[in-house]
Write a protein that holds these residues in place. Structure first.
Motif, PDB file in Angstrom:
ATOM      1  N   LEU A  25     -15.204   6.196 -22.216  1.00 35.17           N
ATOM      2  CA  LEU A  25     -14.284   6.026 -20.836  1.00 35.17           C
ATOM      3  C   LEU A  25     -14.951   6.067 -19.651  1.00 35.17           C
ATOM      4  N   LEU A  26     -15.935   7.175 -19.563  1.00 39.35           N
ATOM      5  CA  LEU A  26     -16.628   7.480 -18.227  1.00 39.35           C
ATOM      6  C   LEU A  26     -17.547   6.199 -17.988  1.00 39.35           C
ATOM      7  N   ILE A  27     -18.123   5.482 -19.193  1.00 37.04           N
ATOM      8  CA  ILE A  27     -19.023   4.420 -18.672  1.00 37.04           C
ATOM      9  C   ILE A  27     -18.081   3.205 -18.440  1.00 37.04           C
ATOM     10  N   CYS A  28     -17.032   3.153 -19.190  1.00 37.16           N
ATOM     11  CA  CYS A  28     -15.958   1.906 -19.002  1.00 37.16           C
ATOM     12  C   CYS A  28     -15.621   1.878 -17.560  1.00 37.16           C
ATOM     13  N   LEU A  29     -15.453   3.334 -16.935  1.00 36.29           N
ATOM     14  CA  LEU A  29     -14.795   3.326 -15.317  1.00 36.29           C
ATOM     15  C   LEU A  29     -15.885   2.906 -14.486  1.00 36.29           C
ATOM     16  N   ARG A  30     -17.193   2.679 -15.008  1.00 33.97           N
ATOM     17  CA  ARG A  30     -18.263   1.975 -14.256  1.00 33.97           C
ATOM     18  C   ARG A  30     -18.112   0.536 -14.510  1.00 33.97           C
ATOM     19  N   GLY A  31     -17.314   0.006 -15.033  1.00 35.56           N
ATOM     20  CA  GLY A  31     -17.404  -1.494 -15.458  1.00 35.56           C
ATOM     21  C   GLY A  31     -17.946  -2.102 -16.455  1.00 35.56           C
ATOM     22  N   GLN A  32     -18.324  -1.100 -17.365  1.00 37.34           N
ATOM     23  CA  GLN A  32     -19.091  -1.779 -18.614  1.00 37.34           C
ATOM     24  C   GLN A  32     -18.048  -2.272 -19.827  1.00 37.34           C
ATOM     25  N   SER A  33     -18.105  -3.414 -20.031  1.00 38.85           N
ATOM     26  CA  SER A  33     -17.123  -4.036 -20.754  1.00 38.85           C
ATOM     27  C   SER A  33     -17.500  -3.506 -22.403  1.00 38.85           C
ATOM     28  N   PHE A  34     -18.793  -2.955 -22.729  1.00 33.60           N
ATOM     29  CA  PHE A  34     -18.962  -2.508 -24.104  1.00 33.60           C
ATOM     30  C   PHE A  34     -18.251  -1.527 -24.513  1.00 33.60           C
ATOM     31  N   SER A  50      -6.678  -2.341 -16.289  1.00 35.34           N
ATOM     32  CA  SER A  50      -5.773  -1.417 -15.332  1.00 35.34           C
ATOM     33  C   SER A  50      -6.837  -1.221 -13.872  1.00 35.34           C
ATOM     34  N   ILE A  51      -7.858  -1.722 -14.011  1.00 40.90           N
ATOM     35  CA  ILE A  51      -8.762  -1.694 -12.693  1.00 40.90           C
ATOM     36  C   ILE A  51      -8.734  -3.001 -12.081  1.00 40.90           C
ATOM     37  N   PRO A  52      -8.363  -3.038 -10.872  1.00 46.45           N
ATOM     38  CA  PRO A  52      -8.431  -4.461 -10.222  1.00 46.45           C
ATOM     39  C   PRO A  52     -10.104  -5.062 -10.255  1.00 46.45           C
ATOM     40  N   LYS A  53      -9.961  -6.506 -10.316  1.00 44.47           N
ATOM     41  CA  LYS A  53     -11.201  -7.071 -10.585  1.00 44.47           C
ATOM     42  C   LYS A  53     -12.006  -6.751  -9.567  1.00 44.47           C
ATOM     43  N   ASN A  54     -13.405  -6.577  -9.943  1.00 42.62           N
ATOM     44  CA  ASN A  54     -14.633  -6.455  -8.826  1.00 42.62           C
ATOM     45  C   ASN A  54     -14.388  -5.088  -8.153  1.00 42.62           C
ATOM     46  N   SER A  55     -13.890  -4.308  -8.585  1.00 40.54           N
ATOM     47  CA  SER A  55     -13.589  -2.674  -8.129  1.00 40.54           C
ATOM     48  C   SER A  55     -14.044  -1.697  -9.032  1.00 40.54           C
TER      49      SER A  55
END
Length: 134
Positions: A25-34, A50-55
């Motif tokens: 989850l923490l890694i995902c919040l940094r934008g990592q799709s894996f 749930s996160i706006p694109k490019n943010s």
């Protein structure tokens, strides 16, 4: 997605003992799709949707401390250390309240480990005493 909702998800994952998913989850919040794929596979939750694109959401110190504490509750010291290193890498430090909670969990782990070691030592001593009598 906000700090409270992220903390809630971390606490829920902690309640079931899935510390790998907390780290994902923490890694995902940094934008990592894996990492998002891991969460989708295990729980059908798409965080990146749930996160706006490019943010990238700001991951506050209290999110990290909640994650560390949840992992320590399940004696997942390695995961807790990885999260702490990630926190430091992102320039965050623990506040006094968070540090107190984390230290309490470390102490609980140490006490639990000590109790187990004493039980084993006492059992071994009883065995040794029993063997020497014969």
């Amino acid at each position: 997605i906000n700090t409270e909702s992220i903390k809630y998800v971390i606490q829920a994952l902690g309640n079931i003992g899935d510390c790998e998913a907390i780290l994902a989850l923490l890694i995902c919040l940094r934008g990592q799709s894996f990492a998002n794929d891991i969460l989708k596979e295990r729980y059908s939750v798409d965080i990146l949707e749930s996160i706006p694109k490019n943010s990238t959401p700001v991951i506050e110190e209290e999110i990290y401390s909640t994650a560390i504490t949840a992992c320590l509750r399940h004696d997942e010291l390695g995961m807790a250390d990885q999260i702490l290193l990630s926190m430091k890498k992102n320039g965050l430090t623990l506040n006094q309240r968070s540090l107190k909670g984390i230290i309490s969990e470390y102490c609980r782990m140490a006490m639990s480990s000590s109790k187990e070691e004493f039980k084993i030592a006492r059992a071994a001593k009883r065995l040794d005493s029993g063997v020497s009598l014969y």
